[in-house]
Design a protein around this motif. Structure first.
Motif, PDB file in Angstrom:
ATOM      1  N   LYS A 230      31.109  25.134  53.551  1.00 50.57           N
ATOM      2  CA  LYS A 230      31.620  24.139  52.117  1.00 50.57           C
ATOM      3  C   LYS A 230      32.985  23.073  52.309  1.00 50.57           C
ATOM      4  O   LYS A 230      33.884  24.187  52.023  1.00 50.57           O
ATOM      5  CB  LYS A 230      31.562  25.347  51.017  1.00 50.57           C
ATOM      6  N   TYR A 231      33.476  22.248  51.830  1.00 49.93           N
ATOM      7  CA  TYR A 231      34.328  21.802  51.681  1.00 49.93           C
ATOM      8  C   TYR A 231      34.491  21.051  50.697  1.00 49.93           C
ATOM      9  O   TYR A 231      33.182  20.126  49.970  1.00 49.93           O
ATOM     10  CB  TYR A 231      34.488  20.413  52.997  1.00 49.93           C
ATOM     11  N   ASP A 232      35.982  20.411  49.709  1.00 44.52           N
ATOM     12  CA  ASP A 232      35.799  19.528  49.135  1.00 44.52           C
ATOM     13  C   ASP A 232      36.990  18.291  49.061  1.00 44.52           C
ATOM     14  O   ASP A 232      37.257  17.383  48.090  1.00 44.52           O
ATOM     15  CB  ASP A 232      36.702  20.375  47.614  1.00 44.52           C
ATOM     16  N   ASN A 233      37.255  17.646  50.042  1.00 44.43           N
ATOM     17  CA  ASN A 233      38.099  16.638  50.969  1.00 44.43           C
ATOM     18  C   ASN A 233      38.009  16.362  51.817  1.00 44.43           C
ATOM     19  O   ASN A 233      38.237  17.466  52.743  1.00 44.43           O
ATOM     20  CB  ASN A 233      39.148  17.233  50.024  1.00 44.43           C
ATOM     21  N   LEU A 234      37.146  15.479  52.130  1.00 42.72           N
ATOM     22  CA  LEU A 234      37.385  14.706  53.520  1.00 42.72           C
ATOM     23  C   LEU A 234      37.959  13.353  53.310  1.00 42.72           C
ATOM     24  O   LEU A 234      38.332  12.811  52.834  1.00 42.72           O
ATOM     25  CB  LEU A 234      35.782  14.400  53.728  1.00 42.72           C
ATOM     26  N   GLN A 235      39.400  13.545  54.011  1.00 45.09           N
ATOM     27  CA  GLN A 235      39.589  12.346  54.976  1.00 45.09           C
ATOM     28  C   GLN A 235      40.181  11.612  56.094  1.00 45.09           C
ATOM     29  O   GLN A 235      40.120  12.602  57.377  1.00 45.09           O
ATOM     30  CB  GLN A 235      41.714  12.811  54.266  1.00 45.09           C
ATOM     31  N   THR A 236      39.402  10.671  55.942  1.00 39.75           N
ATOM     32  CA  THR A 236      39.075  10.077  57.562  1.00 39.75           C
ATOM     33  C   THR A 236      39.364   8.498  57.777  1.00 39.75           C
ATOM     34  O   THR A 236      39.336   7.327  58.496  1.00 39.75           O
ATOM     35  CB  THR A 236      38.083  10.365  57.642  1.00 39.75           C
TER      36      THR A 236
ATOM     37  N   VAL B 233      40.121  17.818  56.536  1.00 40.92           N
ATOM     38  CA  VAL B 233      39.232  17.841  55.865  1.00 40.92           C
ATOM     39  C   VAL B 233      39.579  19.595  55.116  1.00 40.92           C
ATOM     40  O   VAL B 233      40.092  20.266  55.393  1.00 40.92           O
ATOM     41  CB  VAL B 233      37.355  18.615  56.450  1.00 40.92           C
ATOM     42  N   HIS B 234      38.656  19.886  53.653  1.00 37.55           N
ATOM     43  CA  HIS B 234      39.421  20.788  53.374  1.00 37.55           C
ATOM     44  C   HIS B 234      38.116  21.821  52.398  1.00 37.55           C
ATOM     45  O   HIS B 234      37.694  21.126  52.285  1.00 37.55           O
ATOM     46  CB  HIS B 234      40.297  20.324  52.089  1.00 37.55           C
ATOM     47  N   PHE B 235      38.812  22.938  53.009  1.00 35.61           N
ATOM     48  CA  PHE B 235      37.965  24.345  53.178  1.00 35.61           C
ATOM     49  C   PHE B 235      38.428  24.698  51.845  1.00 35.61           C
ATOM     50  O   PHE B 235      39.223  25.340  51.005  1.00 35.61           O
ATOM     51  CB  PHE B 235      37.346  24.668  53.802  1.00 35.61           C
ATOM     52  N   THR B 236      36.848  25.361  50.648  1.00 34.73           N
ATOM     53  CA  THR B 236      37.380  26.019  49.758  1.00 34.73           C
ATOM     54  C   THR B 236      37.498  27.655  50.548  1.00 34.73           C
ATOM     55  O   THR B 236      38.372  28.043  49.980  1.00 34.73           O
ATOM     56  CB  THR B 236      36.593  25.944  47.908  1.00 34.73           C
ATOM     57  N   ASN B 237      36.510  27.717  50.905  1.00 32.88           N
ATOM     58  CA  ASN B 237      36.771  29.359  51.639  1.00 32.88           C
ATOM     59  C   ASN B 237      36.882  30.370  50.482  1.00 32.88           C
ATOM     60  O   ASN B 237      37.306  31.696  50.618  1.00 32.88           O
ATOM     61  CB  ASN B 237      37.706  29.938  52.410  1.00 32.88           C
ATOM     62  N   ASP B 238      36.127  30.362  49.282  1.00 33.81           N
ATOM     63  CA  ASP B 238      35.384  31.672  48.952  1.00 33.81           C
ATOM     64  C   ASP B 238      37.341  31.941  47.950  1.00 33.81           C
ATOM     65  O   ASP B 238      37.588  33.297  48.585  1.00 33.81           O
ATOM     66  CB  ASP B 238      35.640  32.769  49.344  1.00 33.81           C
TER      67      ASP B 238
ATOM     68  N   ASP C 176      39.711  31.313  49.526  1.00 33.41           N
ATOM     69  CA  ASP C 176      41.057  31.394  50.513  1.00 33.41           C
ATOM     70  C   ASP C 176      41.287  29.794  51.079  1.00 33.41           C
ATOM     71  O   ASP C 176      40.523  30.302  52.684  1.00 33.41           O
ATOM     72  CB  ASP C 176      40.218  32.675  51.297  1.00 33.41           C
ATOM     73  N   PRO C 177      41.334  28.785  50.319  1.00 32.38           N
ATOM     74  CA  PRO C 177      41.163  27.809  50.621  1.00 32.38           C
ATOM     75  C   PRO C 177      42.416  27.656  51.705  1.00 32.38           C
ATOM     76  O   PRO C 177      42.982  28.226  52.590  1.00 32.38           O
ATOM     77  CB  PRO C 177      41.883  26.704  50.263  1.00 32.38           C
ATOM     78  N   TYR C 178      41.860  26.565  52.896  1.00 32.70           N
ATOM     79  CA  TYR C 178      42.127  25.805  53.840  1.00 32.70           C
ATOM     80  C   TYR C 178      42.833  24.944  54.343  1.00 32.70           C
ATOM     81  O   TYR C 178      41.149  24.152  53.971  1.00 32.70           O
ATOM     82  CB  TYR C 178      42.641  26.950  55.143  1.00 32.70           C
ATOM     83  N   SER C 179      43.235  23.593  55.091  1.00 31.39           N
ATOM     84  CA  SER C 179      42.798  22.311  55.500  1.00 31.39           C
ATOM     85  C   SER C 179      42.717  22.313  57.006  1.00 31.39           C
ATOM     86  O   SER C 179      43.625  23.036  57.847  1.00 31.39           O
ATOM     87  CB  SER C 179      43.719  21.811  54.993  1.00 31.39           C
ATOM     88  N   VAL C 180      41.957  21.222  57.766  1.00 31.23           N
ATOM     89  CA  VAL C 180      41.844  21.637  58.887  1.00 31.23           C
ATOM     90  C   VAL C 180      42.418  19.931  59.604  1.00 31.23           C
ATOM     91  O   VAL C 180      42.097  19.300  58.667  1.00 31.23           O
ATOM     92  CB  VAL C 180      40.721  21.830  59.654  1.00 31.23           C
ATOM     93  N   ARG C 181      43.110  19.545  60.644  1.00 29.53           N
ATOM     94  CA  ARG C 181      43.713  18.540  60.574  1.00 29.53           C
ATOM     95  C   ARG C 181      43.695  18.073  62.124  1.00 29.53           C
ATOM     96  O   ARG C 181      43.807  18.796  63.165  1.00 29.53           O
ATOM     97  CB  ARG C 181      45.373  17.651  60.259  1.00 29.53           C
TER      98      ARG C 181
END
Length: 368
Positions: free
Chosen positions: A61-67, A74-79, A81-86
């Motif tokens: 599940k993700y809540d922010n996508l930038q393309t 993309v940003h993941f809420t991860n229960d 413990d959120p993190y973003s991957v670029r």
């Protein structure tokens, strides 16, 4: 789901054009990061990066996508413990001369804290099969919380990636050492150049483990992300037999085989059954791989000694064991893991020693 499909709608197939390579003396700088933020990508580049983002998302599940602009993220809420991957392309070139442009991508993941497992970085070579999809991926680890090394600096000089690495303070704690390395894609694989010149295993006559037999369903060559040695992975499949084989190392051969056996419940802990099965497996491997001489050393030992989980260090120039485990108590199944190391260089036992191709005793070493 409809939004995701709309964002990543596939473009019509385009004719692949061969792009002129950069001159060997051209320098493409990976850092500073500000130079790649907000960059508009070409349609082909964008389609490729979007595909990597789709692969990253998977079922998460993700809540922010930038393309819209590079780097894509993309940003993941991860229960909680959120993190973003670029993702961003830091080099494009036809590395394998097949007429299709390949890419080197900087993948940067940031979690809540520096020691978070979701905080990591990779430099990934993607060798493409067409404009969007890749057929090979080779990763150089830039950083992870307890990685062995950290890449401090990285830049391209022509088609060579030049990096400076330092021992990870979380792993080595003190007296941290640094070294300079360079990476090139050549002869069908990504190599750290000192591996080609300074490692004995680079001189192997064959880049395979098993012999040329039809039961080999997979052969993959890549690079070990920590010590930058070539890796070979293969799979043998016939009927209900599945054997995974892996090879690595610089001066010292590291060889493993893994397979599973369905076993009668009464034989799960039977020492005689385990020994006989071990010898059958080792004899099969000796007959069907490039390493019969090394495997025969194990056969000779276990013919005269019991098979235990203990690592055998008493045979000069070798270290080996056969680990037999029942991983699932609900299944009458045993895993046999064969681990073999041929030691030609006793000064390459630890990761930094392997990564820097060490040839001397520690007390004789100078800082790199």
């Amino acid at each position: 789901m409809a939004v995701l499909l709309l964002v990543f709608s596939c473009k019509e197939e385009k004719k692949i054009k061969k792009v002129k390579k950069s001159p060997k003396n051209e320098v493409t700088t990976v850092e500073p990061k500000k130079e790649i933020e907000g960059r508009i990508l070409s349609e082909i580049q964008s389609d490729f990066l979007k595909q990597l983002v789709i692969e990253e998302i998977g079922q998460q599940k993700y809540d922010n996508l930038q393309t819209e602009k590079a780097p894509y993220s993309v940003h993941f809420t991860n229960d909680g413990d959120p993190y973003s991957v670029r993702f961003d392309i830091i080099k494009e070139q036809d590395f394998n001369d097949d007429g299709i442009i390949d890419y080197v991508v900087l993948r940067d993941s940031s979690g809540m804290l520096g020691g978070n497992a979701n905080t990591n970085q990779d430099y990934i070579y993607y060798i493409m099969k067409d404009e969007i999809y890749y057929k090979e991926a080779h990763s150089i680890l830039g950083y992870a919380p307890f990685s062995y090394n950290i890449i401090d600096e990285a830049k391209f000089e022509g088609d060579t990636l030049k990096v400076k690495i330092t021992q990870n303070f979380r792993t080595y704690m003190e007296d941290l050492k640094s070294a300079s390395l360079s990476f090139v894609y050549t002869n069908g694989n990504l190599y750290e150049e000192s591996y080609l010149s300074d490692c004995k295993l680079a001189q192997l006559d064959s880049k395979t483990i098993f012999n040329d037999i039809p039961e080999i369903t997979k052969r993959i060559r890549s690079i070990e992300m920590h010590n930058y040695c070539e890796t070979i992975g293969e799979v043998y499949e016939k009927d209900d037999v599945f054997i995974r084989a892996d090879l690595g190392g610089c001066d010292n051969l590291s060889l493993t085989f893994s397979t599973y056996y369905d076993v009668e419940k009464s034989k799960l802990k039977n020492a005689a059954f385990r020994k006989n099965t071990t010898l059958e497996l080792l004899n099969f491997l000796s007959a069907n791989t490039q390493f019969s001489e090394e495997i025969d050393v194990m056969i000779e030992y276990y013919e005269q000694n019991p098979v235990t989980d203990k690592s055998i260090e008493t045979v000069e120039g070798y270290s080996f064991r056969v680990l037999i485990q029942q991983n699932d108590p609900k299944k009458n199944e045993l895993r046999f893991l064969v681990q073999l190391e041929k030691i030609d260089n006793p000064y390459q036992k630890e990761n930094w020693e392997i990564a820097t191709r060490n040839k001397t005793a520690p007390q004789e070493n100078e800082d790199y």
